[in-house]
Design an enzyme around this catalytic site. Structure first.
Site, PDB file in Angstrom:
ATOM      1  N   LYS A 243       0.139 -10.859  -5.507  1.00 51.16           N
ATOM      2  CA  LYS A 243      -0.977 -11.271  -4.692  1.00 51.16           C
ATOM      3  C   LYS A 243      -1.951 -10.116  -4.492  1.00 51.16           C
ATOM      4  O   LYS A 243      -3.061 -10.318  -4.012  1.00 51.16           O
ATOM      5  CB  LYS A 243      -0.453 -11.701  -3.307  1.00 51.16           C
ATOM      6  CG  LYS A 243       0.630 -12.722  -3.373  1.00 51.16           C
ATOM      7  CD  LYS A 243       1.298 -12.877  -1.981  1.00 51.16           C
ATOM      8  CE  LYS A 243       2.584 -13.617  -2.155  1.00 51.16           C
ATOM      9  NZ  LYS A 243       3.704 -13.040  -1.430  1.00 51.16           N
ATOM     10  N   GLY A 244      -1.514  -8.917  -4.830  1.00 53.77           N
ATOM     11  CA  GLY A 244      -2.251  -7.709  -4.460  1.00 53.77           C
ATOM     12  C   GLY A 244      -3.690  -7.640  -4.914  1.00 53.77           C
ATOM     13  O   GLY A 244      -4.538  -7.072  -4.228  1.00 53.77           O
TER      14      GLY A 244
ATOM     15  N   GLU B 110      -6.100  -5.081 -11.404  1.00 52.89           N
ATOM     16  CA  GLU B 110      -4.939  -4.581 -10.659  1.00 52.89           C
ATOM     17  C   GLU B 110      -5.361  -4.057  -9.295  1.00 52.89           C
ATOM     18  O   GLU B 110      -6.470  -3.550  -9.135  1.00 52.89           O
ATOM     19  CB  GLU B 110      -4.307  -3.416 -11.429  1.00 52.89           C
ATOM     20  CG  GLU B 110      -3.594  -3.826 -12.694  1.00 52.89           C
ATOM     21  CD  GLU B 110      -2.138  -4.175 -12.433  1.00 52.89           C
ATOM     22  OE1 GLU B 110      -1.798  -4.587 -11.302  1.00 52.89           O
ATOM     23  OE2 GLU B 110      -1.340  -4.038 -13.363  1.00 52.89           O
ATOM     24  N   ASP B 111      -4.445  -4.126  -8.329  1.00 51.59           N
ATOM     25  CA  ASP B 111      -4.695  -3.481  -7.045  1.00 51.59           C
ATOM     26  C   ASP B 111      -4.520  -1.966  -7.183  1.00 51.59           C
ATOM     27  O   ASP B 111      -5.336  -1.186  -6.725  1.00 51.59           O
ATOM     28  CB  ASP B 111      -3.800  -4.054  -5.932  1.00 51.59           C
ATOM     29  CG  ASP B 111      -2.313  -4.062  -6.280  1.00 51.59           C
ATOM     30  OD1 ASP B 111      -1.935  -3.682  -7.417  1.00 51.59           O
ATOM     31  OD2 ASP B 111      -1.514  -4.449  -5.403  1.00 51.59           O
TER      32      ASP B 111
ATOM     33  N   ASP C 249       0.186   2.752 -10.424  1.00 52.81           N
ATOM     34  CA  ASP C 249       0.947   3.837  -9.815  1.00 52.81           C
ATOM     35  C   ASP C 249       1.772   4.515 -10.917  1.00 52.81           C
ATOM     36  O   ASP C 249       1.257   5.366 -11.627  1.00 52.81           O
ATOM     37  CB  ASP C 249       1.796   3.227  -8.696  1.00 52.81           C
ATOM     38  CG  ASP C 249       2.516   4.253  -7.841  1.00 52.81           C
ATOM     39  OD1 ASP C 249       1.961   5.351  -7.634  1.00 52.81           O
ATOM     40  OD2 ASP C 249       3.627   3.965  -7.374  1.00 52.81           O
TER      41      ASP C 249
ATOM     42  N   PHE D   2       1.383   6.358   0.559  1.00 47.25           N
ATOM     43  CA  PHE D   2       1.433   4.899   0.494  1.00 47.25           C
ATOM     44  C   PHE D   2       0.272   4.310   1.285  1.00 47.25           C
ATOM     45  O   PHE D   2       0.072   4.648   2.451  1.00 47.25           O
ATOM     46  CB  PHE D   2       2.761   4.401   1.044  1.00 47.25           C
ATOM     47  CG  PHE D   2       3.030   2.956   0.728  1.00 47.25           C
ATOM     48  CD1 PHE D   2       3.560   2.589  -0.502  1.00 47.25           C
ATOM     49  CD2 PHE D   2       2.753   1.970   1.653  1.00 47.25           C
ATOM     50  CE1 PHE D   2       3.811   1.261  -0.807  1.00 47.25           C
ATOM     51  CE2 PHE D   2       2.998   0.631   1.357  1.00 47.25           C
ATOM     52  CZ  PHE D   2       3.532   0.283   0.131  1.00 47.25           C
TER      53      PHE D   2
ATOM     54  N   ASP E 279      -0.133  -4.329   0.297  1.00 53.39           N
ATOM     55  CA  ASP E 279       0.719  -4.679   1.437  1.00 53.39           C
ATOM     56  C   ASP E 279       1.822  -3.653   1.674  1.00 53.39           C
ATOM     57  O   ASP E 279       2.159  -2.844   0.808  1.00 53.39           O
ATOM     58  CB  ASP E 279       1.403  -6.027   1.183  1.00 53.39           C
ATOM     59  CG  ASP E 279       2.537  -5.912   0.160  1.00 53.39           C
ATOM     60  OD1 ASP E 279       2.258  -5.462  -0.965  1.00 53.39           O
ATOM     61  OD2 ASP E 279       3.693  -6.221   0.505  1.00 53.39           O
TER      62      ASP E 279
ATOM     63  N   ARG F  97      -2.545  -6.926   4.011  1.00 55.95           N
ATOM     64  CA  ARG F  97      -3.383  -7.226   2.841  1.00 55.95           C
ATOM     65  C   ARG F  97      -4.828  -7.512   3.244  1.00 55.95           C
ATOM     66  O   ARG F  97      -5.763  -7.252   2.496  1.00 55.95           O
ATOM     67  CB  ARG F  97      -2.846  -8.458   2.096  1.00 55.95           C
ATOM     68  CG  ARG F  97      -1.507  -8.256   1.423  1.00 55.95           C
ATOM     69  CD  ARG F  97      -1.238  -9.410   0.461  1.00 55.95           C
ATOM     70  NE  ARG F  97       0.164  -9.507   0.089  1.00 55.95           N
ATOM     71  CZ  ARG F  97       0.728  -8.838  -0.917  1.00 55.95           C
ATOM     72  NH1 ARG F  97      -0.003  -7.996  -1.626  1.00 55.95           N
ATOM     73  NH2 ARG F  97       2.000  -8.995  -1.201  1.00 55.95           N
TER      74      ARG F  97
HETATM   75  P1  IMP Z   1       3.638   0.646 -10.749  1.00 55.67           P
HETATM   76  O1  IMP Z   1       4.395  -0.310 -11.634  1.00 55.67           O
HETATM   77  O2  IMP Z   1       4.470   1.791 -10.299  1.00 55.67           O
HETATM   78  O3  IMP Z   1       2.330   1.093 -11.333  1.00 55.67           O
HETATM   79  O4  IMP Z   1       3.402  -0.108  -9.384  1.00 55.67           O
HETATM   80  C1  IMP Z   1       2.489  -1.040  -9.199  1.00 55.67           C
HETATM   81  C2  IMP Z   1       2.780  -1.886  -7.980  1.00 55.67           C
HETATM   82  O5  IMP Z   1       3.464  -1.176  -6.924  1.00 55.67           O
HETATM   83  C3  IMP Z   1       1.460  -2.289  -7.405  1.00 55.67           C
HETATM   84  O6  IMP Z   1       0.956  -3.442  -8.039  1.00 55.67           O
HETATM   85  C4  IMP Z   1       1.793  -2.480  -5.938  1.00 55.67           C
HETATM   86  O7  IMP Z   1       2.254  -3.789  -5.717  1.00 55.67           O
HETATM   87  C5  IMP Z   1       2.909  -1.503  -5.666  1.00 55.67           C
HETATM   88  N1  IMP Z   1       2.397  -0.254  -5.030  1.00 55.67           N
HETATM   89  C6  IMP Z   1       2.368   0.973  -5.567  1.00 55.67           C
HETATM   90  N2  IMP Z   1       1.825   1.873  -4.708  1.00 55.67           N
HETATM   91  C7  IMP Z   1       1.493   1.176  -3.599  1.00 55.67           C
HETATM   92  C8  IMP Z   1       0.863   1.547  -2.334  1.00 55.67           C
HETATM   93  O8  IMP Z   1       0.489   2.693  -2.066  1.00 55.67           O
HETATM   94  N3  IMP Z   1       0.689   0.524  -1.457  1.00 55.67           N
HETATM   95  C9  IMP Z   1       1.054  -0.767  -1.693  1.00 55.67           C
HETATM   96  N4  IMP Z   1       1.631  -1.142  -2.850  1.00 55.67           N
HETATM   97  C10 IMP Z   1       1.852  -0.185  -3.801  1.00 55.67           C
HETATM   98 MG    MG Z   2       3.486  -4.969  -3.007  1.00 51.62          MG
END
Ligand code: IMP
Ligand code: MG
Length: 187
Positions: free
Chosen positions: A45-46, A103-104, A107, A156, A163, A169
């Site tokens: 949902k992000g 993408e939101d 990371d 974070f 979220d 959100r």
């Molecule tokens: P990745 O696979 O490590 O790139 O993570 C991506 C997902 O982790 C994002 O789509 C978010 O849902 C979650 N995420 C990573 N960092 C944060 C943050 O700082 N706040 C909220 N959600 C996060």
């Molecule tokens: Mg999340």
């Protein structure tokens, strides 16, 4: 300034800064894809809040579609990294279309890489990535980010679709959660 919710430590980007930056990125996207068949794909949902704001600011015709993912154990720490699966697929094919994955946050990069590989297998004409936030200091797998609104440090954050335990959100700003309220394994 409006009162911040409990458990919010500080604002990183105000609602005005976010809106202004989205306008800039939308202009870049409108210029790059001018004359083509752009489809924005949002990850539920992000990315919903970001996608709708971006779509409103893009000036070329576009389509939108959504998919939902579930990642095992949330943010891939401890558990096998990159364990992601599609919980709700796109409604329509993307064959021969210009696709921009929205993408939101990118990371570690595991989620985005998984989605890129999955979507690439469906034969889009082009496949790009646009993210609201980019946290390159935590990157483990490299993914080609074509458009990003903001680079952020390793704290974070919540708001603008992001979220913590499904909350925050709907915050218009992007804010750091109070570390005292934060249990890393519950992200
Ligand atoms: P990745 O696979 O490590 O790139 O993570 C991506 C997902 O982790 C994002 O789509 C978010 O849902 C979650 N995420 C990573 N960092 C944060 C943050 O700082 N706040 C909220 N959600 C996060
Ligand atoms: Mg999340």
């Amino acid at each position: 300034m409006t009162r911040l919710p409990d458990n919010i430590e500080r604002v990183v980007f105000t609602e005005e800064q976010v809106s202004a930056r989205i306008q800039e990125v939308a202009a870049e996207i409108s210029a790059k894809y001018d004359g083509r068949d752009l489809k924005l794909i949002g990850v539920l949902k992000g990315s919903v809040f970001f996608l709708t704001a971006l779509a409103r600011a893009i000036t070329i015709p576009l389509k939108i579609d959504f998919l939902a993912i579930s990642s095992f154990g949330g943010r891939p720490q401890g558990a096998t990294p990159g364990m992601v699966r599609i919980a709700k697929d796109l409604d329509d094919p993307i064959h021969d279309e210009d696709v921009l994955l929205i993408e939101d946050i990118v990371d570690t990069g595991f989620t985005t890489r998984y989605l890129l590989q999955t979507l690439a297998g469906r034969g889009p004409r082009s496949l790009g990535i646009c993210t609201l936030l980019d946290r390159t200091v935590r990157r483990i797998v490299q993914v080609p980010v074509d458009f990003r609104c903001f680079e952020i440090p390793d704290r974070f954050v919540v708001g603008c679709g992001l979220d913590y335990k499904q909350l925050y959100r709907n915050l218009g700003c992007i804010a750091v959660l109070d570390p005292a309220a934060f249990e890393p394994d519950k992200r």
